[in-house]
Every structure is written in C-alpha cells, then in structure tokens.
Design an enzyme around this catalytic site. Structure first.
Site, short mmCIF file in Angstrom:
data_model
loop_
_atom_site.label_atom_id
_atom_site.label_comp_id
_atom_site.label_asym_id
_atom_site.label_seq_id
_atom_site.Cartn_x
_atom_site.Cartn_y
_atom_site.Cartn_z
N GLY A 33 0.34 -1.31 0.09
CA GLY A 33 0.16 -0.04 -0.32
C GLY A 33 1.12 1.17 0.02
O GLY A 33 1.97 1.22 0.07
N LEU A 35 0.62 3.75 -2.73
CA LEU A 35 0.78 3.76 -3.69
C LEU A 35 1.54 4.52 -4.08
O LEU A 35 0.78 6.27 -3.94
CB LEU A 35 -0.48 3.17 -4.26
CG LEU A 35 -0.82 1.55 -3.76
CD1 LEU A 35 -1.89 1.03 -5.40
CD2 LEU A 35 0.11 0.80 -3.79
N HIS A 36 1.35 4.61 -5.02
CA HIS A 36 2.75 5.20 -5.77
C HIS A 36 3.06 5.49 -7.17
O HIS A 36 2.86 4.60 -7.70
CB HIS A 36 4.19 6.02 -4.91
CG HIS A 36 5.50 4.91 -4.80
ND1 HIS A 36 5.95 4.49 -6.08
CD2 HIS A 36 5.49 4.29 -3.51
CE1 HIS A 36 6.64 2.98 -5.05
NE2 HIS A 36 6.38 3.37 -4.06
N HIS A 39 4.77 2.10 -8.15
CA HIS A 39 2.74 0.98 -7.93
C HIS A 39 2.42 1.21 -9.05
O HIS A 39 2.26 -0.09 -9.60
CB HIS A 39 2.71 0.84 -6.79
CG HIS A 39 3.08 0.53 -5.49
ND1 HIS A 39 3.17 2.29 -4.78
CD2 HIS A 39 3.61 -0.18 -5.12
CE1 HIS A 39 4.11 1.28 -3.51
NE2 HIS A 39 4.20 0.12 -3.68
N GLY A 154 8.61 -4.60 -8.72
CA GLY A 154 8.99 -4.04 -8.92
C GLY A 154 10.77 -4.14 -8.58
O GLY A 154 10.99 -5.00 -8.31
N LYS A 156 13.21 -2.28 -8.08
CA LYS A 156 13.50 -1.30 -7.40
C LYS A 156 13.98 -2.61 -5.69
O LYS A 156 15.47 -2.18 -5.38
CB LYS A 156 12.28 -0.35 -6.57
CG LYS A 156 12.58 -0.15 -4.94
CD LYS A 156 12.88 1.68 -5.11
CE LYS A 156 13.15 1.78 -3.80
NZ LYS A 156 12.67 0.98 -2.84
N GLN A 160 14.69 -9.05 -3.92
CA GLN A 160 13.48 -9.42 -3.27
C GLN A 160 13.02 -10.34 -4.55
O GLN A 160 12.45 -11.41 -4.45
CB GLN A 160 12.37 -8.12 -3.08
CG GLN A 160 10.50 -9.59 -3.43
CD GLN A 160 10.15 -7.98 -2.84
OE1 GLN A 160 10.06 -7.61 -1.08
NE2 GLN A 160 9.72 -7.86 -3.26
N VAL A 183 11.02 2.96 -11.25
CA VAL A 183 10.64 4.52 -11.50
C VAL A 183 11.21 5.09 -9.96
O VAL A 183 11.28 5.06 -9.48
CB VAL A 183 9.22 4.03 -11.03
CG1 VAL A 183 8.59 5.66 -11.55
CG2 VAL A 183 8.56 3.21 -12.05
N SER A 193 7.49 3.83 -0.82
CA SER A 193 6.50 4.39 0.70
C SER A 193 7.54 4.97 0.94
O SER A 193 6.55 5.91 2.44
CB SER A 193 5.20 3.22 0.64
OG SER A 193 5.15 3.28 -0.71
P1 AMP Z 1 6.08 -2.20 -1.53
O1 AMP Z 1 4.53 -1.83 -1.30
O2 AMP Z 1 7.07 -1.37 -1.04
O3 AMP Z 1 6.02 -3.17 -1.07
O4 AMP Z 1 5.93 -2.69 -3.17
C1 AMP Z 1 5.98 -3.66 -3.73
C2 AMP Z 1 5.88 -3.50 -5.30
O5 AMP Z 1 6.14 -2.60 -6.15
C3 AMP Z 1 7.51 -4.67 -5.47
O6 AMP Z 1 7.44 -5.78 -6.25
C4 AMP Z 1 8.46 -2.98 -5.39
O7 AMP Z 1 9.08 -3.81 -5.63
C5 AMP Z 1 7.48 -2.38 -6.18
N1 AMP Z 1 7.95 -0.69 -6.09
C6 AMP Z 1 7.75 -0.22 -5.21
N2 AMP Z 1 8.84 1.03 -5.93
C7 AMP Z 1 9.43 1.22 -6.57
C8 AMP Z 1 9.85 1.93 -7.96
N3 AMP Z 1 9.98 2.86 -7.34
N4 AMP Z 1 9.46 1.76 -8.65
C9 AMP Z 1 9.12 0.30 -9.10
N5 AMP Z 1 9.17 -0.72 -8.43
C10 AMP Z 1 8.47 -0.10 -7.42
#
Ligand code: AMP
Length: 286
Positions: A33, A35-36, A39, A154, A156, A160, A183, A193
């Site tokens: 969550g 989200l940006h 995501h 991602g 990022k 993982q 991104v 986040s």
């Molecule tokens: P999170 O909510 O941080 O657990 O991320 C959920 C998914 O979004 C994961 O697969 C992250 O790698 C991806 N994600 C988070 N930030 C970015 C970003 N800046 N660019 C690309 N994917 C992202």
C-alpha cells in the site's frame, strides 16, 4: 470496470473462480500500500498484460523485524484505491493480519517459506534477519489465494525479485514473474512508500544515494571495473547525513557477488537517512 475492494479470502476466491471460468487471465501486483508511481507502473503493466488485475494491499507483519516500522508503516487505502483504479486494476485485496494469519501469536506459530541461505546472506538479508522468509511466505500465500497467471514485481527491490523468481521455479508455482523497471522521481530519488518519512532536508541528503549509483554507472562506462574503486567513487559523493549499510555488486544472472564489472551486473545500496532505511540499485556492465 469498477474497482472492488475485498477483505476476505473466501470472497476473493469466489470472484477469481468466476473469472477463471470465463477464461480470463489474472495478474497480481503484491504491495504494502501507500501506492505511488512505482506501484502504478506495475499495475499498468499488469492491466496491459492480463484481463483482470488484482492489487494486494497488505502490510505483512512477518517480514518486519521487532525494531522495524510495522506499526508506523503508512496505511492509505482510500488513495490506494484511486491510484489502482486509474491504472486499470479490477480488484484490491486488502486482508487484515488476522485474516492472513488466523490465530498467529508469534512467527514460530506458522509454516514459513525460507529461501536458500546464500541468497539471504547478503545485501538486505544480512541486516534484516528473517525478512525474506516473511516475504516468501506472504507471496506464496497470495499466489495460492489469487492463483494468478502473472505476478508483477519491481526491480526497485532487486534482491526480493531474484528470490521470488527462484522460489517460484524451485517450488514449481505456476505463475510467470514479470520484472518491472525501477521508477524514480525527476530528481533521481527512487520512489518508495518510505519517502513519506523524509523531511525536505532528508530528501536532499537522500538524493546522494541515487547520485552515488549514477556515479558508479558513469565510472563503469569510463572503463573503471574494479568494484573496490567503484565503492570508493560512490562513497565520495555520499552526503554526510547518509549512513550507508552496504554497497554491493552482483552478477545480474546468478546474483553472485562480483569483483570486476566484466559482465551485466547490478550495483545495489541500502542506506539510512535520519534513521529511515532506503534502498536503490542500478544496472551496470552491459
Ligand atoms: P512495496 O509496497 O514497497 O512492498 O512494493 C510493492 C511492489 O512495488 C514491489 O514489487 C516493489 O519492487 C515495487 N516498487 C516499489 N517501489 C518501486 C519503484 N520505485 N519502481 C518500481 N517498482 C517499485
């Protein structure tokens, strides 16, 4: 298509069953969550690839260490709902912790999925003991609940992504893992986040994290391939308010540490700014 928010596993299973009966392909975007745009790029990619996109929004307690930010992690379901809908998601799965881990009193009460030690004895796994067990466990549960054809992760969170690809192959889980590019903000800062914890001054300091990676990338392009030298080059541009936890260099295929950038590789960094832990990485050596 209207976006539906589902909290219960049984309800989600019923909806998915119907979609599968209709022959629809299912894409899953697992998130915590808040989200940006990072995501959003995953959700968009899923809705371009699949008939139905499910975004899971779940702050997974078993991937947080005892002194980490589980309690204060931002929870913003209303705006998440909007961003998910705008990018083509059909469903948000937002279960409670009790729904995902009924009767769980401690981590040792549940069956965990553990990646191989050599993949966690490096980078984020080293300082976050048990973190990737928690990630693999929740992702396996989400795969079993949603039964997606594709799942979007991602770059990022590069370690993982590698661990989940390996887990999916090792456990013969019938889902295709789709890596999505990292991104950044226009400034270069990787979207996260956890950036919401940063003050303007912290953000300015945090910029030197991505700058250090760009410096590494340029140095490699200019023929410097020794990782010790690249490490020093990166440290030289780091803001003094940034405390690096690691800068590591790994082979892009095998994820093994490399000493020379003589093949496609990744430079990855974790660092704290005012105690906020941030990660970033860059592709080098092509
Ligand atoms: P999170 O909510 O941080 O657990 O991320 C959920 C998914 O979004 C994961 O697969 C992250 O790698 C991806 N994600 C988070 N930030 C970015 C970003 N800046 N660019 C690309 N994917 C992202």
């Amino acid at each position: 298509m209207n976006l539906v928010v589902v909290n219960k596993i049984t309800e989600l299973r019923e909806i998915i069953k119907q979609y599968k009966k209709e022959g629809k392909t299912i894409g899953l975007v697992p998130t915590m969550g808040c989200l940006h745009k990072g995501h959003a790029s995953l959700i968009k990619k899923s809705s371009q690839t699949c008939d139905i996109t499910v975004v899971s929004v779940f702050v997974n307690p078993v991937q947080f260490g005892p002194n980490e930010d589980y309690d204060k992690y931002p929870r913003t379901l209303e705006s998440d709902r909007q961003l998910a809908a705008e990018n083509g998601a059909c469903l948000i799965f937002a279960p409670s912790a009790a729904q995902m881990y009924p009767g769980m009193l401690k981590f040792s009460d549940i069956t965990m999925v553990a990646p191989p030690f050599k993949l966690v004895d490096m980078m984020c796994g080293k300082s976050r003991t048990g973190h990737f067990d928690g990630v693999c466990t929740v992702v396996t549960k989400l795969f079993n609940i949603v039964q997606p054809d594709y799942a979007f992760f991602g770059m990022k969170d590069i370690q993982q992504l590698y661990i989940i690809k390996k887990m999916t192959a090792d456990l013969n889980i019938p889902v295709e893992i789709v890596p999505c590019p990292l991104v950044r903000e226009e400034s270069g800062l990787a979207l996260s986040s956890r950036n919401t914890y940063l003050s303007d001054a912290d953000k300015k300091s945090a910029l030197s994290i991505s700058q250090s990676l760009f410096t590494i990338q340029n140095a490699v392009k200019n023929g410097i391939i020794d990782t010790k030298k690249l490490f020093d080059t990166a440290m030289a541009v780091m803001d003094r308010n940034v405390e690096p936890e690691y800068i590591e260099f790994v082979d892009r295929e095998t994820f093994e540490p490399v000493e020379q950038i003589d093949r496609p590789s990744i430079a990855a960094i974790a660092a704290r700014v005012n105690s906020v832990r941030l990660i970033d990485n860059i592709l080098i050596g092509d």
